[in-house]
Design an enzyme around this catalytic site. Structure first.
Site, PDB file in Angstrom:
ATOM      1  N   VAL A  11       0.837  -1.203   0.000  1.00 28.65           N
ATOM      2  CA  VAL A  11       0.000   0.000   0.000  1.00 28.65           C
ATOM      3  C   VAL A  11       0.875   1.258   0.000  1.00 28.65           C
ATOM      4  O   VAL A  11       0.724   2.152  -0.836  1.00 28.65           O
ATOM      5  CB  VAL A  11      -0.964   0.010   1.222  1.00 28.65           C
ATOM      6  N   ASP A  30      10.452   3.587   6.736  1.00 24.37           N
ATOM      7  CA  ASP A  30      10.226   2.194   7.113  1.00 24.37           C
ATOM      8  C   ASP A  30      11.309   1.798   8.118  1.00 24.37           C
ATOM      9  O   ASP A  30      12.436   2.287   8.052  1.00 24.37           O
ATOM     10  CB  ASP A  30      10.303   1.275   5.873  1.00 24.37           C
ATOM     11  N   THR A 122      -5.819  -0.906   6.894  1.00 19.83           N
ATOM     12  CA  THR A 122      -7.184  -1.327   7.240  1.00 19.83           C
ATOM     13  C   THR A 122      -7.250  -1.555   8.747  1.00 19.83           C
ATOM     14  O   THR A 122      -6.567  -2.434   9.276  1.00 19.83           O
ATOM     15  CB  THR A 122      -7.531  -2.618   6.474  1.00 19.83           C
ATOM     16  N   ARG A 154      -5.755  -2.755  -5.632  1.00 19.59           N
ATOM     17  CA  ARG A 154      -5.561  -4.206  -5.787  1.00 19.59           C
ATOM     18  C   ARG A 154      -4.097  -4.458  -6.080  1.00 19.59           C
ATOM     19  O   ARG A 154      -3.502  -3.725  -6.869  1.00 19.59           O
ATOM     20  CB  ARG A 154      -6.370  -4.737  -6.983  1.00 19.59           C
ATOM     21  N   GLU A 155      -3.548  -5.498  -5.481  1.00 20.57           N
ATOM     22  CA  GLU A 155      -2.169  -5.850  -5.811  1.00 20.57           C
ATOM     23  C   GLU A 155      -2.094  -6.200  -7.293  1.00 20.57           C
ATOM     24  O   GLU A 155      -2.999  -6.809  -7.843  1.00 20.57           O
ATOM     25  CB  GLU A 155      -1.704  -7.048  -4.982  1.00 20.57           C
ATOM     26  N   GLY A 255     -13.232 -20.209  -8.765  1.00 16.92           N
ATOM     27  CA  GLY A 255     -11.842 -20.670  -8.671  1.00 16.92           C
ATOM     28  C   GLY A 255     -11.619 -21.510  -7.434  1.00 16.92           C
ATOM     29  O   GLY A 255     -12.560 -22.055  -6.852  1.00 16.92           O
ATOM     30  N   GLY A 259      -7.700 -15.628  -1.808  1.00 12.00           N
ATOM     31  CA  GLY A 259      -6.533 -15.586  -0.920  1.00 12.00           C
ATOM     32  C   GLY A 259      -5.973 -14.182  -0.873  1.00 12.00           C
ATOM     33  O   GLY A 259      -6.688 -13.202  -1.130  1.00 12.00           O
ATOM     34  N   CYS A 262      -5.293  -9.564   2.002  1.00 13.62           N
ATOM     35  CA  CYS A 262      -6.414  -8.745   2.484  1.00 13.62           C
ATOM     36  C   CYS A 262      -7.682  -9.534   2.815  1.00 13.62           C
ATOM     37  O   CYS A 262      -8.173  -9.453   3.943  1.00 13.62           O
ATOM     38  CB  CYS A 262      -6.752  -7.666   1.463  1.00 13.62           C
TER      39      CYS A 262
HETATM   40  C1  UDX Z   1      -8.243  -6.768  -2.415  1.00 14.80           C
HETATM   41  C2  UDX Z   1      -9.319  -5.727  -2.806  1.00 14.80           C
HETATM   42  O1  UDX Z   1      -9.841  -6.054  -4.096  1.00 14.80           O
HETATM   43  C3  UDX Z   1      -8.736  -4.320  -2.787  1.00 14.80           C
HETATM   44  O2  UDX Z   1      -9.748  -3.371  -3.060  1.00 14.80           O
HETATM   45  C4  UDX Z   1      -8.167  -4.103  -1.381  1.00 14.80           C
HETATM   46  O3  UDX Z   1      -7.683  -2.845  -1.237  1.00 14.80           O
HETATM   47  C5  UDX Z   1      -7.099  -5.128  -1.094  1.00 14.80           C
HETATM   48  O4  UDX Z   1      -7.683  -6.418  -1.164  1.00 14.80           O
HETATM   49  P1  UDX Z   1      -6.196  -7.932  -3.624  1.00 14.80           P
HETATM   50  O5  UDX Z   1      -5.981  -8.660  -2.338  1.00 14.80           O
HETATM   51  O6  UDX Z   1      -5.034  -7.310  -4.302  1.00 14.80           O
HETATM   52  O7  UDX Z   1      -7.255  -6.758  -3.428  1.00 14.80           O
HETATM   53  O8  UDX Z   1      -6.822  -8.990  -4.641  1.00 14.80           O
HETATM   54  P2  UDX Z   1      -8.181  -9.178  -5.443  1.00 14.80           P
HETATM   55  O9  UDX Z   1      -7.966  -8.834  -6.855  1.00 14.80           O
HETATM   56  O10 UDX Z   1      -9.315  -8.542  -4.763  1.00 14.80           O
HETATM   57  O11 UDX Z   1      -8.311 -10.784  -5.341  1.00 14.80           O
HETATM   58  C6  UDX Z   1      -8.378 -11.427  -4.072  1.00 14.80           C
HETATM   59  C7  UDX Z   1      -8.515 -12.923  -4.231  1.00 14.80           C
HETATM   60  O12 UDX Z   1      -9.782 -13.263  -4.791  1.00 14.80           O
HETATM   61  C8  UDX Z   1      -7.477 -13.575  -5.151  1.00 14.80           C
HETATM   62  O13 UDX Z   1      -7.056 -14.798  -4.590  1.00 14.80           O
HETATM   63  C9  UDX Z   1      -8.233 -13.807  -6.446  1.00 14.80           C
HETATM   64  O14 UDX Z   1      -7.719 -14.837  -7.240  1.00 14.80           O
HETATM   65  C10 UDX Z   1      -9.612 -14.122  -5.909  1.00 14.80           C
HETATM   66  N1  UDX Z   1     -10.694 -13.852  -6.876  1.00 14.80           N
HETATM   67  C11 UDX Z   1     -10.949 -12.584  -7.276  1.00 14.80           C
HETATM   68  C12 UDX Z   1     -11.474 -14.918  -7.346  1.00 14.80           C
HETATM   69  O15 UDX Z   1     -11.276 -16.080  -6.981  1.00 14.80           O
HETATM   70  N2  UDX Z   1     -12.494 -14.638  -8.219  1.00 14.80           N
HETATM   71  C13 UDX Z   1     -12.765 -13.372  -8.637  1.00 14.80           C
HETATM   72  O16 UDX Z   1     -13.723 -13.220  -9.421  1.00 14.80           O
HETATM   73  C14 UDX Z   1     -11.979 -12.319  -8.158  1.00 14.80           C
END
Ligand code: UDX
Length: 434
Positions: A11, A30, A122, A154-155, A255, A259, A262
């Site tokens: 972040v 940091d 968060t 999102r990462e 899927g 994971g 977050c």
């Molecule tokens: C998430 C939030 O989206 C973001 O807004 C917040 O600030 C941080 O947490 P991130 O952890 O980067 O972002 O990943 P994200 O793209 O949300 O995916 C999270 C998980 O869900 C992944 O494991 C992904 O593969 C899974 N996923 C996502 C699914 O299995 N199906 C989907 O349709 C979308």
């Protein structure tokens, strides 16, 4: 404006780079010396699409610097952003706020002039009140406001999301702090929606959003289980649902379970926080439990496919928790691999970006392949665990020639079922009777 950012993780670093690109003078601090030394030497400490170019540009322009000294970063800053980790407590699963408290205590010593302290991490509802108290205790005379400025990056897409946010949420109980935020986010005026809300609402928005998205993924995964039995196709069902604008077409990819750093952390923290208030969030609690179970169920599917030849080589494609990142924290791929390792010591893995991070977790229990094709060489079964775009266009003909047996378990529905079957593979995926 002069901005201090505390924490240079997924972040803090992209936010710092983004704010510098907007013309601010940003200093990131940091505690981890090695991280700061690397950043000062021009080396990025994490992978994010598009980050490197902007990082180098802004360091060169003198707008972006890195330090281990809190004093250096905070003295003279108009805004101090807290972007430190709030990891889950190993037993209670609540958000562990020790880094937030420590940062607040330390930064408080260096406030001079009016400063907005904004929490990007968060944090549970009410943490803003606690930060305010800590800072006031250390520096009773300081002129400051504490606001909540939740981060939705999102990462893997952090830079894109920074410049194209769906909304900017500012949780502030002071109009003076809102004026500073209006100035900081002036470049987004007219381009995105601003939500000016109470600090506690803002803290809740972040958890409620992530928990909802996690629930949406759990929902589509359950529908996938149903489709498999009922002879429907989850891809078609998701498309049909997603075209209803009330549902929306995002986060409907079935899927192996969600994971990352977050969703697992935030759903647990949200459920625990609510319990403290005497509220049971049943949907979220079920989502957490079922998502955990799902990963073991997915491993079972693979194991069932190789039960006739347990010594056969398993080729695993994808280790990161999702495509576009090198991050393996709470990756479903890691959990599934741990299950597979209970049954096999002949596993080769490949991921375009996450090999180094995976090695830290898996050590020498698996073979690390240099590409997809090395992983598939002599393999009995090919398993896709992460949705990397490059896995969509595999050379199936070449893979068929390399593999000993021709089984594919695609837990991300990356491949075209018809094409794969036509190429002579025994193919199974998620949410359809393939
Ligand atoms: C998430 C939030 O989206 C973001 O807004 C917040 O600030 C941080 O947490 P991130 O952890 O980067 O972002 O990943 P994200 O793209 O949300 O995916 C999270 C998980 O869900 C992944 O494991 C992904 O593969 C899974 N996923 C996502 C699914 O299995 N199906 C989907 O349709 C979308």
């Amino acid at each position: 404006m002069k901005i201090a950012i505390i924490g240079t993780g997924y972040v803090g670093l992209p936010t710092g780079v983004g704010l510098a690109e907007l013309g601010n003078e940003v200093c990131c601090v940091d505690k981890i010396k090695e991280k700061i030394s690397a950043l000062n030497a021009g080396e990025l400490t994490l992978y994010e699409d598009g980050l490197e170019e902007l990082f180098k540009k802004n360091v060169k322009a003198g707008r972006l610097s890195f330090t281990t000294s809190m004093a250096k970063a905070v003295i003279g800053a108009d805004v101090v952003l807290l972007a430190v980790g709030t990891p889950p407590h190993p037993e209670t699963k609540e958000a562990d706020l020790q880094y937030i408290y420590a940062a607040a205590k330390e930064l408080a010593q260096y406030l001079d002039g009016y400063t907005v302290i904004a929490t990007k991490s968060t944090v549970p509802v009410g943490t803003g009140d606690e930060i305010e108290e800590i800072v006031r205790k250390v520096s009773p005379q300081a002129d400051f406001d504490v606001i909540s400025l939740p981060e939705f990056l999102r990462e893997g897409f952090a830079i894109h999301d920074f410049f194209h946010p769906d909304r900017i949420v500012v949780g502030a109980n002071s109009s003076k702090a809102c004026e500073v935020m209006k100035q900081l986010y002036a470049p987004f005026e007219g381009k995105t929606e601003f939500l000016w809300v109470k600090r506690r609402s803002s803290e809740a928005i972040k958890y409620a959003s992530n928990a909802f998205l996690a629930m949406k993924i759990h929902y589509i995964n359950e529908m996938a289980n149903f489709c498999e039995k009922a002879g429907a196709d989850i891809n078609e069902v998701a498309k049909g649902m997603g075209t209803d604008s009330r549902i929306g077409n995002k986060f409907l990819n079935a899927g192996p379970g969600y994971g990352g750093s977050c969703f697992p952390k935030d759903t647990n923290a949200m459920a625990q926080m609510a319990r403290k208030y005497g509220v049971r969030l049943n949907l979220i609690e079920t989502t957490i439990a079922k998502n955990d179970e799902r990963k073991a169920e997915m491993a079972e599917r693979v194991i069932a496919k190789i039960k006739n030849n347990p010594q056969g080589k398993i080729a695993v494609l994808g280790l990161a928790f999702k495509g576009g990142t090198d991050d393996c924290r709470e990756s479903p791929a890691m959990d599934i691999l741990k299950e597979l390792l209970k049954h096999s010591n002949n596993i080769a893995v490949y991921d375009p970006k996450a090999m180094q991070n995976a090695e830290k977790l898996l050590g020498n229990q698996v073979m690390y392949a240099k590409d997809v094709y090395e992983a598939c060489d002599e393999a009995e079964i090919l398993v896709i665990l992460t949705e990397w775009e490059e896995f969509r266009n595999l050379d199936l003909h070449r893979i068929r020639g390399l593999m000993k047996a021709h089984k594919i378990v695609d837990l991300r529905n990356m491949l075209n079922a018809d094409a794969v079957k036509k190429s002579g593979f025994d193919y199974s995926c998620i949410g359809m009777n393939s």
